[in-house]
Design an enzyme around this catalytic site. Structure first.
Site, PDB file in Angstrom:
ATOM      1  N   HIS A  50      23.071  10.038  21.754  1.00 15.04           N
ATOM      2  CA  HIS A  50      22.969  11.325  21.048  1.00 15.04           C
ATOM      3  C   HIS A  50      23.758  12.386  21.790  1.00 15.04           C
ATOM      4  O   HIS A  50      23.838  12.376  23.008  1.00 15.04           O
ATOM      5  CB  HIS A  50      21.513  11.775  20.898  1.00 15.04           C
ATOM      6  CG  HIS A  50      20.753  11.828  22.194  1.00 15.04           C
ATOM      7  ND1 HIS A  50      20.221  10.703  22.778  1.00 15.04           N
ATOM      8  CD2 HIS A  50      20.479  12.852  23.022  1.00 15.04           C
ATOM      9  CE1 HIS A  50      19.623  11.032  23.901  1.00 15.04           C
ATOM     10  NE2 HIS A  50      19.772  12.338  24.092  1.00 15.04           N
ATOM     11  N   HIS A 105      18.872   6.036  22.833  1.00 13.15           N
ATOM     12  CA  HIS A 105      19.612   5.895  21.570  1.00 13.15           C
ATOM     13  C   HIS A 105      20.645   7.021  21.656  1.00 13.15           C
ATOM     14  O   HIS A 105      20.269   8.204  21.784  1.00 13.15           O
ATOM     15  CB  HIS A 105      18.655   6.091  20.381  1.00 13.15           C
ATOM     16  CG  HIS A 105      19.279   6.023  19.021  1.00 13.15           C
ATOM     17  ND1 HIS A 105      18.743   5.276  17.987  1.00 13.15           N
ATOM     18  CD2 HIS A 105      20.373   6.627  18.501  1.00 13.15           C
ATOM     19  CE1 HIS A 105      19.491   5.421  16.888  1.00 13.15           C
ATOM     20  NE2 HIS A 105      20.499   6.251  17.184  1.00 13.15           N
ATOM     21  N   GLY A 139      19.804  12.243  33.418  1.00 14.66           N
ATOM     22  CA  GLY A 139      18.864  12.980  32.584  1.00 14.66           C
ATOM     23  C   GLY A 139      18.635  12.398  31.213  1.00 14.66           C
ATOM     24  O   GLY A 139      17.942  13.015  30.393  1.00 14.66           O
ATOM     25  N   CYS A 178      12.073   2.634  18.904  1.00 18.38           N
ATOM     26  CA  CYS A 178      13.017   3.700  19.257  1.00 18.38           C
ATOM     27  C   CYS A 178      12.731   4.928  18.392  1.00 18.38           C
ATOM     28  O   CYS A 178      12.819   4.863  17.160  1.00 18.38           O
ATOM     29  CB  CYS A 178      14.458   3.230  19.053  1.00 18.38           C
ATOM     30  SG  CYS A 178      15.665   4.561  19.198  1.00 18.38           S
ATOM     31  N   ASN A 218      24.037  13.066  27.841  1.00 22.13           N
ATOM     32  CA  ASN A 218      23.460  12.540  29.073  1.00 22.13           C
ATOM     33  C   ASN A 218      23.512  11.022  28.981  1.00 22.13           C
ATOM     34  O   ASN A 218      23.124  10.441  27.960  1.00 22.13           O
ATOM     35  CB  ASN A 218      22.012  13.008  29.226  1.00 22.13           C
ATOM     36  CG  ASN A 218      21.912  14.515  29.388  1.00 22.13           C
ATOM     37  OD1 ASN A 218      22.827  15.150  29.919  1.00 22.13           O
ATOM     38  ND2 ASN A 218      20.821  15.094  28.928  1.00 22.13           N
TER      39      ASN A 218
HETATM   40  P1  DGP Z   1      18.149  13.233  26.681  1.00 17.46           P
HETATM   41  O1  DGP Z   1      17.224  13.758  27.756  1.00 17.46           O
HETATM   42  O2  DGP Z   1      19.612  13.593  26.907  1.00 17.46           O
HETATM   43  O3  DGP Z   1      17.936  11.761  26.436  1.00 17.46           O
HETATM   44  O4  DGP Z   1      17.724  14.019  25.364  1.00 17.46           O
HETATM   45  C1  DGP Z   1      16.663  13.631  24.567  1.00 17.46           C
HETATM   46  C2  DGP Z   1      16.227  14.843  23.806  1.00 17.46           C
HETATM   47  O5  DGP Z   1      15.484  14.421  22.699  1.00 17.46           O
HETATM   48  C3  DGP Z   1      15.337  15.810  24.584  1.00 17.46           C
HETATM   49  O6  DGP Z   1      16.004  17.064  24.697  1.00 17.46           O
HETATM   50  C4  DGP Z   1      14.077  15.936  23.764  1.00 17.46           C
HETATM   51  C5  DGP Z   1      14.469  15.361  22.429  1.00 17.46           C
HETATM   52  N1  DGP Z   1      13.432  14.625  21.735  1.00 17.46           N
HETATM   53  C6  DGP Z   1      12.678  13.607  22.228  1.00 17.46           C
HETATM   54  N2  DGP Z   1      11.820  13.158  21.299  1.00 17.46           N
HETATM   55  C7  DGP Z   1      12.069  13.900  20.173  1.00 17.46           C
HETATM   56  C8  DGP Z   1      11.509  13.905  18.873  1.00 17.46           C
HETATM   57  O7  DGP Z   1      10.605  13.130  18.524  1.00 17.46           O
HETATM   58  N3  DGP Z   1      12.004  14.811  17.993  1.00 17.46           N
HETATM   59  C9  DGP Z   1      12.991  15.687  18.326  1.00 17.46           C
HETATM   60  N4  DGP Z   1      13.399  16.554  17.394  1.00 17.46           N
HETATM   61  N5  DGP Z   1      13.542  15.712  19.548  1.00 17.46           N
HETATM   62  C10 DGP Z   1      13.083  14.827  20.464  1.00 17.46           C
END
Ligand code: DGP
Length: 106
Positions: free
Chosen positions: A97, A95, A90, A3, A84
């Site tokens: 958030h 995990h 989306g 994760c 989301n």
């Molecule tokens: P969601 O699509 O609601 O599951 O949002 C996941 C968000 O996480 C998306 O906007 C991009 C962000 N994200 C994915 N991988 C990483 C990462 O490794 N670092 C950071 N800072 N953001 C990430």
């Protein structure tokens, strides 16, 4: 479990945290969709906000307080706070958030 947010919250992937609370951390989204786009993530793994709400409401309350703190510190007062939940809504990282976004960063 593989994760990405567990690796970030545990420090396995070095990340600049915008803010930290007892149960959650906040950091900039890797691909911001608004001028301010911060993710607020529980340190412990939950699949989504539904699971988090049922399993640990005290962690959700702590996460929400951190999200509001970040929004207050980093925006001019207008912001969106969203979760989301599920692939069709989306969600791409499973995990829980919160997204804190604003068109008017401070
Ligand atoms: P969601 O699509 O609601 O599951 O949002 C996941 C968000 O996480 C998306 O906007 C991009 C962000 N994200 C994915 N991988 C990483 C990462 O490794 N670092 C950071 N800072 N953001 C990430």
């Amino acid at each position: 479990m593989d994760c990405i947010f567990c690796k970030i919250t545990s420090g396995q992937i070095p990340t600049n945290f915008v803010a930290v609370s007892e149960h959650a951390v906040a950091f900039n989204d890797i691909s911001p969709r608004q001028p301010l786009h911060v993710l607020v993530v529980p340190k412990k793994h939950f699949t989504d906000v539904s699971e988090l709400t049922k399993a640990a409401p005290e962690i959700l309350a702590d996460l929400m307080a951190l999200a509001v703190q970040v929004a207050g510190d980093k925006s001019e007062g207008s912001f969106r706070l969203s979760f989301n939940t599920g692939e069709k809504a989306g969600q791409s990282v499973f995990h829980a958030h919160a997204h804190v976004t604003s068109v008017e960063p401070r």
